[in-house]
Design an enzyme around this catalytic site. Sequence first.
Site, short mmCIF file in Angstrom:
data_model
loop_
_atom_site.label_atom_id
_atom_site.label_comp_id
_atom_site.label_asym_id
_atom_site.label_seq_id
_atom_site.Cartn_x
_atom_site.Cartn_y
_atom_site.Cartn_z
N GLY A 14 74.57 87.60 -2.28
CA GLY A 14 75.48 87.54 -1.13
C GLY A 14 75.25 88.63 -0.09
O GLY A 14 76.16 88.95 0.67
N SER A 15 74.01 89.15 -0.01
CA SER A 15 73.79 90.20 1.00
C SER A 15 73.87 89.61 2.42
O SER A 15 74.36 90.26 3.34
CB SER A 15 72.46 90.92 0.77
OG SER A 15 71.38 90.07 1.05
N LEU A 87 72.20 77.31 -3.75
CA LEU A 87 71.03 76.63 -4.32
C LEU A 87 71.21 75.14 -4.62
O LEU A 87 70.26 74.49 -5.00
CB LEU A 87 70.59 77.36 -5.58
CG LEU A 87 70.27 78.85 -5.35
CD1 LEU A 87 69.75 79.49 -6.62
CD2 LEU A 87 69.27 79.02 -4.22
N LEU A 89 71.99 71.12 -3.64
CA LEU A 89 71.95 70.17 -2.52
C LEU A 89 73.39 69.85 -2.10
O LEU A 89 74.27 69.69 -2.95
CB LEU A 89 71.24 68.90 -2.97
CG LEU A 89 70.90 67.87 -1.89
CD1 LEU A 89 69.86 68.43 -0.92
CD2 LEU A 89 70.37 66.59 -2.54
N ILE A 90 73.62 69.75 -0.80
CA ILE A 90 74.98 69.45 -0.31
C ILE A 90 75.21 67.94 -0.41
O ILE A 90 74.44 67.15 0.14
CB ILE A 90 75.12 69.91 1.17
CG1 ILE A 90 74.85 71.42 1.29
CG2 ILE A 90 76.50 69.57 1.73
CD1 ILE A 90 75.79 72.30 0.53
N HIS A 106 66.62 79.83 5.45
CA HIS A 106 65.55 79.68 4.46
C HIS A 106 64.58 80.85 4.63
O HIS A 106 64.20 81.18 5.77
CB HIS A 106 64.83 78.34 4.67
CG HIS A 106 63.83 78.08 3.60
ND1 HIS A 106 64.19 77.63 2.34
CD2 HIS A 106 62.49 78.24 3.57
CE1 HIS A 106 63.10 77.52 1.59
NE2 HIS A 106 62.06 77.88 2.32
N ASP A 147 66.19 71.43 3.36
CA ASP A 147 65.37 72.14 4.35
C ASP A 147 64.80 71.27 5.47
O ASP A 147 63.72 71.53 5.96
CB ASP A 147 64.19 72.86 3.65
CG ASP A 147 64.68 73.83 2.59
OD1 ASP A 147 65.79 74.37 2.75
OD2 ASP A 147 63.96 74.04 1.61
N GLU A 176 66.59 88.53 7.97
CA GLU A 176 67.77 87.68 7.76
C GLU A 176 69.04 88.39 8.21
O GLU A 176 69.86 87.84 8.95
CB GLU A 176 67.89 87.29 6.28
CG GLU A 176 66.77 86.39 5.83
CD GLU A 176 66.97 85.82 4.44
OE1 GLU A 176 66.57 84.68 4.22
OE2 GLU A 176 67.52 86.51 3.56
C1 GAR Z 1 68.07 84.63 1.02
O1 GAR Z 1 66.80 85.21 1.15
C2 GAR Z 1 68.07 83.19 1.52
O2 GAR Z 1 67.20 82.99 2.58
C3 GAR Z 1 67.60 82.46 0.29
O3 GAR Z 1 68.27 83.08 -0.77
C4 GAR Z 1 68.43 84.47 -0.47
C5 GAR Z 1 69.86 84.86 -0.76
O4 GAR Z 1 70.02 86.24 -0.66
N1 GAR Z 1 67.87 81.07 0.39
C6 GAR Z 1 67.06 80.14 -0.09
O5 GAR Z 1 66.03 80.41 -0.69
C7 GAR Z 1 67.52 78.71 0.16
N2 GAR Z 1 66.44 77.78 -0.07
P1 GAR Z 1 71.47 86.89 -0.59
O6 GAR Z 1 72.29 86.23 -1.71
O7 GAR Z 1 71.26 88.34 -0.84
O8 GAR Z 1 72.02 86.59 0.77
#
Ligand code: GAR
Length: 190
Positions: A14-15, A87, A89-90, A106, A147, A176
């Site tokens: 969740g960063s 993670l 699918l919606i 992504h 995606d 991000e």
């Molecule tokens: C992020 O890097 C995001 O882009 C990725 O998961 C990470 C979550 O990090 N998402 C995917 O790979 C979706 N296909 P976080 O929990 O620290 O925000």
Amino acid sequence: MKQARLAIFISGSGSNAEAIFQHFQTHPSIKVELLLSNNADAFGLERAKKFSIQTKVFIREQFRESEEVLQWLKEAEITHIVLAGFLWLIPSYLIKAFRHRIINIHPALLPKFGGKGMYGMKVHEAVRSSEDSQTGITIHEVDEKYDEGRTLFQAVCDIDQSDTPKEIAEKVQRLEHLHYPRVIEDWITQ
Ligand code: GAR
């Protein structure tokens, strides 16, 4: 502008969600209302509590075989959904209810390194195994396929020959946190 009320879906750390909480903390017309997770151990749930954001955890049946999650979103008067490391699918009932109002990030330059099973470190490992000298982030609308929705924004970073997948992940996460909150704001307000 009418107030926008966001629900963020996460599965792990969740960063990105935290960067979004911070960005909208004092925003006049956009409020993070709810954090939802399919994982009761997700660290992002702790981050939300620090920001006094309501949290909900659900299991697969609640998400896929009932419309309970949609009910929660309606009760909280959610207007937009943000996926931040979510993670699953919606399901199509959610896509239909929030058509063009679901956004995802992504950790690569789609259409490369996307699709089912491509998430988190798996993406960075695949990038490392490729010949590519650059990677980055893609922020896109969400439709029924993994995606594949309309791309809203991409940012690029260089990969050094010596970078490990973990170092690539760190570079991508910096991008991000820098861009996702602002792109969400533009997407909602434009
Ligand atoms: C992020 O890097 C995001 O882009 C990725 O998961 C990470 C979550 O990090 N998402 C995917 O790979 C979706 N296909 P976080 O929990 O620290 O925000």
